[in-house]
Design an enzyme around this catalytic site. Structure first.
Site, short mmCIF file in Angstrom:
data_model
loop_
_atom_site.label_atom_id
_atom_site.label_comp_id
_atom_site.label_asym_id
_atom_site.label_seq_id
_atom_site.Cartn_x
_atom_site.Cartn_y
_atom_site.Cartn_z
N LYS A 205 70.34 56.31 28.77
CA LYS A 205 71.15 55.70 27.71
C LYS A 205 72.63 55.60 28.07
CE LYS A 205 67.93 56.24 23.94
NZ LYS A 205 67.58 56.82 22.63
N ARG A 246 61.60 62.21 25.89
CA ARG A 246 61.07 60.85 26.10
C ARG A 246 61.85 60.22 27.26
NH1 ARG A 246 62.25 55.58 24.60
NH2 ARG A 246 60.49 54.28 23.93
#
Length: 287
Positions: A205, A246
């Site tokens: 991210k 994740r």
């Protein structure tokens, strides 16, 4: 939790797994690398992404869910639509991962409650198209906790067993880098105060790219060059008792989690004795 994006516009892998056969193979590869379950999504939730229609999402997701489940893989479906969740569960998915925490589709909570499937409730303030404008906080940890409690209450009130709920602080969703880092620093508090299993989804991210930028104002590295940073967060999450991480690249994070677990076991094996405090010297006598 290994990620399989069956989308042409993922921020991370840009459509590499868009075809069903390729996506299934990738999911099996991630399991071989150490993934315990595979999260299949047919709609990009990157900042600024537009929604796909229901039929297209179903076309992308169902064959991959079905084929992976037929191979014995534990599958979660990443969707904000109740209809997609229900069809995916019928096709063999075991868990629903809704980035909106049930807010995007009012039918989601009843649909999941009816099946008894586990449900991931993520912190969410609005759709991808404008979520960056919602990244305004006075106390990001306190506000995320409060808003997650509201979503959990809605899910439980709608019939979902609280023992089947997993929470996700929503790193990168309506958050700037400083907000994401504060939430990673507060993982223990989030897990303890909410009292539910915690899913941490930091993989590749933007906030990791900002951390890795060589100097202030430098361009962050591309998403696929953030896997080592992702593994670092995976290790931190494991140390704080997260239920799962994740990730797009499984092997590094699986190894990081194993090392964190081994260190935790070593700490538990240490003798719990308190060393005697040395007596203070008599300064007057020695003066």
């Amino acid at each position: 939790m290994g990620v399989v994006n069956v989308t042409p516009d993922s921020f991370s892998d840009g459509g590499r797994w868009f075809e069903a056969e390729t996506a299934v193979k990738h999911g099996l590869d991630l399991v071989a690398q150490g993934a315990d379950l595979i999260d299949v999504g047919g709609e990009s939730t990157r900042p600024g992404a537009a929604r796909v229609d229901e039929d297209e999402e179903l076309r992308r997701v169902l064959p991959v869910v079905r084929d992976l489940a037929d191979e014995g893989v534990v599958v979660s479906v990443d969707t904000m639509r109740a209809s997609v969740a229900a069809r995916a569960l019928a096709a063999g998915a075991a868990l629903v991962n809704d980035v909106s925490g049930g807010l995007a589709d009012p039918r989601m909570v009843p649909a999941v409650a009816e099946t008894g499937a586990p449900f991931v409730v993520m912190h969410w303030r609005g759709r991808s198209i404008d979520m960056n404008n919602r990244a305004v906080y006075t106390d990001v940890v306190g506000e995320v906790l409060a808003e997650l409690r509201e979503s959990i209450h809605r899910a439980v009130s709608g019939g979902i067993d609280p023992e089947r709920i997993v929470v996700d602080p929503g790193l990168g969703f309506a958050k700037r880098a400083e907000h994401d880092l504060a939430l990673v620093a507060a993982l223990s508090r989030l897990r303890t105060e909410l009292g539910l299993p915690l899913l941490v989804a930091a993989s590749r991210k933007r906030f990791l790219g900002r951390v890795l930028a060589a100097e202030k104002g430098a361009a962050p590295p591309p998403a696929r060059e953030r896997d080592a940073a992702t593994a670092a967060v995976s290790s931190l999450a494991a140390r704080e008792g997260a239920w799962a991480v994740r990730v797009h690249e499984v092997r590094a994070s699986a190894d990081a989690v194993r090392v964190a677990h081994a260190v935790e076991q070593a700490a538990e094996a240490l003798p719990h004795t308190v060393a005697p405090v040395p007596e203070a010297k008599d300064t007057e006598a020695t003066a």
